[in-house]
Scaffold this motif. Sequence first.
Motif, PDB file in Angstrom:
ATOM      1  N   LYS A  13       0.814  -1.204   0.000  1.00 37.75           N
ATOM      2  CA  LYS A  13       0.000   0.000   0.000  1.00 37.75           C
ATOM      3  C   LYS A  13       0.859   1.270   0.000  1.00 37.75           C
ATOM      4  O   LYS A  13       0.460   2.283  -0.546  1.00 37.75           O
ATOM      5  N   ASP A 199       3.912   6.935   9.301  1.00 36.18           N
ATOM      6  CA  ASP A 199       2.856   5.978   8.935  1.00 36.18           C
ATOM      7  C   ASP A 199       2.732   4.885   9.987  1.00 36.18           C
ATOM      8  O   ASP A 199       1.661   4.279  10.131  1.00 36.18           O
ATOM      9  N   ARG A 218      -5.839   9.532   8.989  1.00 34.90           N
ATOM     10  CA  ARG A 218      -6.874   8.562   9.381  1.00 34.90           C
ATOM     11  C   ARG A 218      -8.126   9.262   9.897  1.00 34.90           C
ATOM     12  O   ARG A 218      -9.235   8.858   9.621  1.00 34.90           O
TER      13      ARG A 218
HETATM   14  N1  ASP Z   1      -2.041   0.918   6.465  1.00 35.13           N
HETATM   15  C1  ASP Z   1      -3.201   0.363   7.017  1.00 35.13           C
HETATM   16  C2  ASP Z   1      -4.298   0.079   6.020  1.00 35.13           C
HETATM   17  O1  ASP Z   1      -4.470   0.636   4.967  1.00 35.13           O
HETATM   18  C3  ASP Z   1      -3.866   1.067   8.143  1.00 35.13           C
HETATM   19  C4  ASP Z   1      -3.270   2.188   8.929  1.00 35.13           C
HETATM   20  O2  ASP Z   1      -2.102   2.509   8.866  1.00 35.13           O
HETATM   21  O3  ASP Z   1      -4.066   2.766   9.676  1.00 35.13           O
HETATM   22  O4  ASP Z   1      -5.072  -0.765   6.307  1.00 35.13           O
END
Ligand code: ASP
Length: 238
Positions: A13, A199, A218
């Motif tokens: 990702k 991150d 987030r």
């Molecule tokens: N990287 C994670 C995801 O896309 C989540 C996060 O870092 O909050 O699920």
Amino acid sequence: MIPEKKELIYEGKAKKVFATDNPEEVIVSYKNDATAFDGQKKGTIRGKGSVNNQMSNFLMGLIEEQGIPTHFVEQLNETDSIVKKVEIVPLEVIVRNISAGSFAQHYGVEEGIVFDEPTFEYSYKNDDLHDPLLNTSHAIALKLATKEELNDIKNKTLKINQILKDFFKDKGVDLVDFKLEFGRLPDGTIILADEISPDTCRFWDSKTGTKLDKDRFRRDLGNVEEAYQEIMKRVFNN
Ligand code: ASP
Ligand code: TMP
């Protein structure tokens, strides 16, 4: 000679991994793409790849100096680095110094409680299962790692917590929690892999409590890019 990117061997990702002419090394290329909640929320954070690459390399250098081996070999440019090729142990290793995020949610407490000692937990790195929490006996039962490897991972992780906590305290930042990943070299040695960045860590300004990490993305808090630049500045200046 500058190593060249050969074929793309993995795209996650936040990073791409390319083969090189050296079978023991790969090139990691950090992306500006950001996801949260198992990839349900998607976006881009300008400058993130550059911040995460440079910060992670710097912090891994600091950790190496304290005798803990990492995958870092050499930075190629703002977003790309050479790292040792490892077999990733499919565990997310999480340490918390202050309550936040899923800990606060699971146990019904507010964020910001300073713990007397750090908590330590694993999640199973498996997107289809939504990275479920698991304990040492589960990890052994699932043959994700041996008991000896898990001991080694825990010892290394708690040392890394101390190194990072002290480093960030000097920069006026509280290290709230973070996630690490480890890998195996062909001879079985366990080394720190993946990244250490905004991150994968929660950083709060020690004086104001301002969040300087991916929680701004987030939780739609705004000033996401600025937070990444600010934490980068703290790491490299003063
Ligand atoms: N990287 C994670 C995801 O896309 C989540 C996060 O870092 O909050 O699920
Ligand atoms: P959590 O409170 O959501 O469990 O997150 C704990 C720490 O782990 C936090 O610093 C963010 C980091 N983290 C990741 O690096 N990747 C992830 O997929 C998640 C959910 C958290």
